[in-house]
Design a protein around this motif. Sequence first.
Motif, short mmCIF file in Angstrom:
data_model
loop_
_atom_site.label_atom_id
_atom_site.label_comp_id
_atom_site.label_asym_id
_atom_site.label_seq_id
_atom_site.Cartn_x
_atom_site.Cartn_y
_atom_site.Cartn_z
N GLN A 1 0.83 -1.21 0.00
CA GLN A 1 0.00 0.00 0.00
C GLN A 1 0.87 1.26 0.00
N LEU A 2 1.91 1.27 0.82
CA LEU A 2 2.79 2.44 0.87
C LEU A 2 3.51 2.65 -0.46
N VAL A 3 4.01 1.57 -1.03
CA VAL A 3 4.71 1.67 -2.32
C VAL A 3 3.75 2.18 -3.39
N HIS A 4 2.55 1.63 -3.43
CA HIS A 4 1.55 2.06 -4.42
C HIS A 4 1.24 3.56 -4.27
N ARG A 5 1.04 3.98 -3.02
CA ARG A 5 0.75 5.40 -2.77
C ARG A 5 1.93 6.28 -3.17
N ALA A 6 3.16 5.86 -2.83
CA ALA A 6 4.35 6.65 -3.17
C ALA A 6 4.51 6.73 -4.68
N LEU A 7 4.27 5.63 -5.38
CA LEU A 7 4.39 5.63 -6.84
C LEU A 7 3.30 6.47 -7.50
N ALA B 1 3.44 9.28 1.77
CA ALA B 1 3.66 7.83 1.84
C ALA B 1 5.15 7.52 1.85
N PHE B 2 5.92 8.21 1.00
CA PHE B 2 7.36 7.96 1.01
C PHE B 2 7.97 8.47 2.32
N GLY B 3 7.42 9.51 2.88
CA GLY B 3 7.86 9.98 4.19
C GLY B 3 7.65 8.91 5.26
N ILE B 4 6.55 8.18 5.16
CA ILE B 4 6.28 7.09 6.10
C ILE B 4 7.29 5.97 5.90
N ILE B 5 7.60 5.68 4.64
CA ILE B 5 8.61 4.66 4.34
C ILE B 5 9.94 5.04 4.98
N GLU C 1 14.30 4.48 8.84
CA GLU C 1 15.46 5.33 9.10
C GLU C 1 16.36 4.80 10.21
N LYS C 2 15.81 4.14 11.22
CA LYS C 2 16.64 3.61 12.30
C LYS C 2 17.55 2.51 11.76
N LEU C 3 17.00 1.60 10.98
CA LEU C 3 17.78 0.51 10.40
C LEU C 3 18.86 1.06 9.45
N VAL C 4 18.49 2.00 8.60
CA VAL C 4 19.45 2.60 7.67
C VAL C 4 20.55 3.33 8.44
N ALA C 5 20.16 4.06 9.47
CA ALA C 5 21.15 4.79 10.28
C ALA C 5 22.12 3.81 10.95
N ALA D 1 16.37 4.46 -3.35
CA ALA D 1 15.15 3.73 -3.04
C ALA D 1 13.96 4.33 -3.79
N TYR D 2 13.87 5.65 -3.77
CA TYR D 2 12.76 6.32 -4.45
C TYR D 2 12.81 6.07 -5.96
N LYS D 3 13.99 6.22 -6.54
CA LYS D 3 14.14 6.03 -7.99
C LYS D 3 13.84 4.59 -8.42
N ASN D 4 14.11 3.64 -7.53
CA ASN D 4 13.95 2.22 -7.88
C ASN D 4 12.70 1.58 -7.27
N LEU D 5 11.84 2.38 -6.70
CA LEU D 5 10.65 1.86 -6.04
C LEU D 5 9.79 1.03 -7.00
N ARG D 6 9.79 1.39 -8.27
CA ARG D 6 8.99 0.66 -9.27
C ARG D 6 9.46 -0.79 -9.45
N VAL D 7 10.75 -1.05 -9.17
CA VAL D 7 11.28 -2.40 -9.37
C VAL D 7 11.22 -3.24 -8.10
#
Length: 187
Positions: free
Chosen positions: A12-18, A24-28, A33-37, A61-67
């Motif tokens: 659902q989040l990916v669909h909304r962000a796309l 939605a991408f802010g929620i992602i 962010e904790k794991l990435v940090a 991540a944003y640029k490749n969200l479609r894949v």
Amino acid sequence: MNSDPDKLADKQLVHRALSGDAQAFGIIISNTEKLVAQIVCRMVSNVEDRKDLAQEIYLKAYKNLRVFKHESKLSTWIAQIGYNTCMDHLRKKKLLFPGELMDSPGAGTADALLFRKELAGILQAGMEKLQPVYRTMITLYHQEELSYEEIGEITGMPTGTVKSYLFRARKALKEQLTGYYGEKEAQ
């Protein structure tokens, strides 16, 4: 149909962000962010580089969200991007090398709190001396509590290699701490 609630929420989040929903991408970002940090901070010591890498990871991540194929959790996929981005950074900077904790005394006492704080500082100092890959393995397994399989997905390593690296990481950390205290006692 997949009944995993995390994967459904991810879809659902990916669909909304796309669809252009920036929130939605802010929620992602907020969810990962904790794991990435943790990955970036364990692999890269330069603070400015860390900030740049975090931005680069989310841009990728944003640029490749479609894949994104929803075969794993979205957080695992983004962590994989983070790990690979940090590895690329370390290779470019030529910083890449080839290649059980004691129980605390009674919980809740002032002595126990001081002991845990001191132990955390000692472990952190030992971790900083480890190779970036080893720091990352210990962080993902012990702090983020990811399984060998999830770490394998993030790093692209087979499960056996993850186990081997984690074993070596623990051994190297033990040697760091033993060496440090051996020198301290000799003084």
